[in-house]
Design a protein around this motif. Structure first.
Motif, PDB file in Angstrom:
ATOM      1  N   LEU A 199       0.815  -1.207   0.000  1.00  0.00           N
ATOM      2  CA  LEU A 199       0.000   0.000   0.000  1.00  0.00           C
ATOM      3  C   LEU A 199       0.854   1.265   0.000  1.00  0.00           C
ATOM      4  O   LEU A 199       0.425   2.305  -0.498  1.00  0.00           O
TER       5      LEU A 199
ATOM      6  N   VAL B 258      -5.493   4.977   2.236  1.00  0.00           N
ATOM      7  CA  VAL B 258      -4.669   3.779   2.436  1.00  0.00           C
ATOM      8  C   VAL B 258      -5.284   2.893   3.519  1.00  0.00           C
ATOM      9  O   VAL B 258      -5.351   1.668   3.366  1.00  0.00           O
TER      10      VAL B 258
ATOM     11  N   ALA C 277       0.252   4.041  -2.639  1.00  0.00           N
ATOM     12  CA  ALA C 277       0.056   5.428  -2.217  1.00  0.00           C
ATOM     13  C   ALA C 277       0.913   6.376  -3.045  1.00  0.00           C
ATOM     14  O   ALA C 277       0.436   7.428  -3.493  1.00  0.00           O
TER      15      ALA C 277
ATOM     16  N   ARG D 291      -6.502  -0.869   2.874  1.00  0.00           N
ATOM     17  CA  ARG D 291      -5.872  -1.972   3.618  1.00  0.00           C
ATOM     18  C   ARG D 291      -6.913  -3.031   3.971  1.00  0.00           C
ATOM     19  O   ARG D 291      -6.696  -4.222   3.789  1.00  0.00           O
TER      20      ARG D 291
END
Length: 180
Positions: free
Chosen positions: A19, A33, A23, A37
């Motif tokens: 991630l 994020v 990002a 997740r």
């Protein structure tokens, strides 16, 4: 693709690192994020979900990743794209397809064949005869890559709830072609 190795990845164990790549590559903030997740971890519990990652050989950091799974019409993504596909006579693409859920490469590592290697490696493991994905509906290096791999537009523009930009749904027969 010097100094980068591509291999299967236990994404649940490396979700935060992946991630972090997403990002940077996609311009996501911390709140987005955190939401993604939970989505990634939920996706990884689906039958057939798998991931590949690209790591820099010198320092071991992840520089790209891809994950996907066999499509399931009951999943949220399918329920959103299905009406758009149906309007264009492409509804059958939701059956017997492997979905590329996410594919991201750090900007400093783009245009080196890493994204191509990630998507071809993961789709080589698919038993489905075709692959589908969604990409932001603009002419971009990602869309160009997908086209060179045989993906074609199946529906556009597709509007996802809370997404500020429209997407295109693309599909390709498997296996994906390799450059000669």
């Amino acid at each position: 693709m010097e100094n980068v190795v591509v291999r299967p990845c236990e994404l649940a164990e490396h979700v935060d690192e992946a991630l972090g790549v997403q990002a940077v590559a996609f311009g996501l903030g911390p709140e987005e994020v955190a939401i993604r997740r939970q989505i990634v971890l939920r996706h990884l519990t689906c039958t057939g979900a798998r991931a590949w990652a690209a790591h820099h050989t010198r320092d071991g950091r992840m520089v790209g990743f891809v994950y996907g799974m066999p499509n399931d019409r009951s999943h949220w993504w399918s329920s959103v794209v299905q009406p758009y596909l149906r309007m264009r006579g492409n509804d059958s693409w939701l059956d017997d397809s492997f979905v590329i859920t996410e594919l991201h490469v750090l900007p400093d590592f783009q245009a080196r064949g890493i994204g191509r290697r990630l998507i071809t490696e993961i789709t080589d493991t698919a038993t489905e005869p075709r692959s589908i994905l969604s990409a932001i509906d603009v002419e971009s290096p990602a869309r160009h890559l997908y086209r060179t791999l045989g993906y074609r537009d199946l529906a556009r523009p597709v509007h996802f709830p809370s997404a500020p930009r429209p997407y295109a749904v693309m599909g390709a027969p498997l296996p994906l072609p390799r450059p000669e």
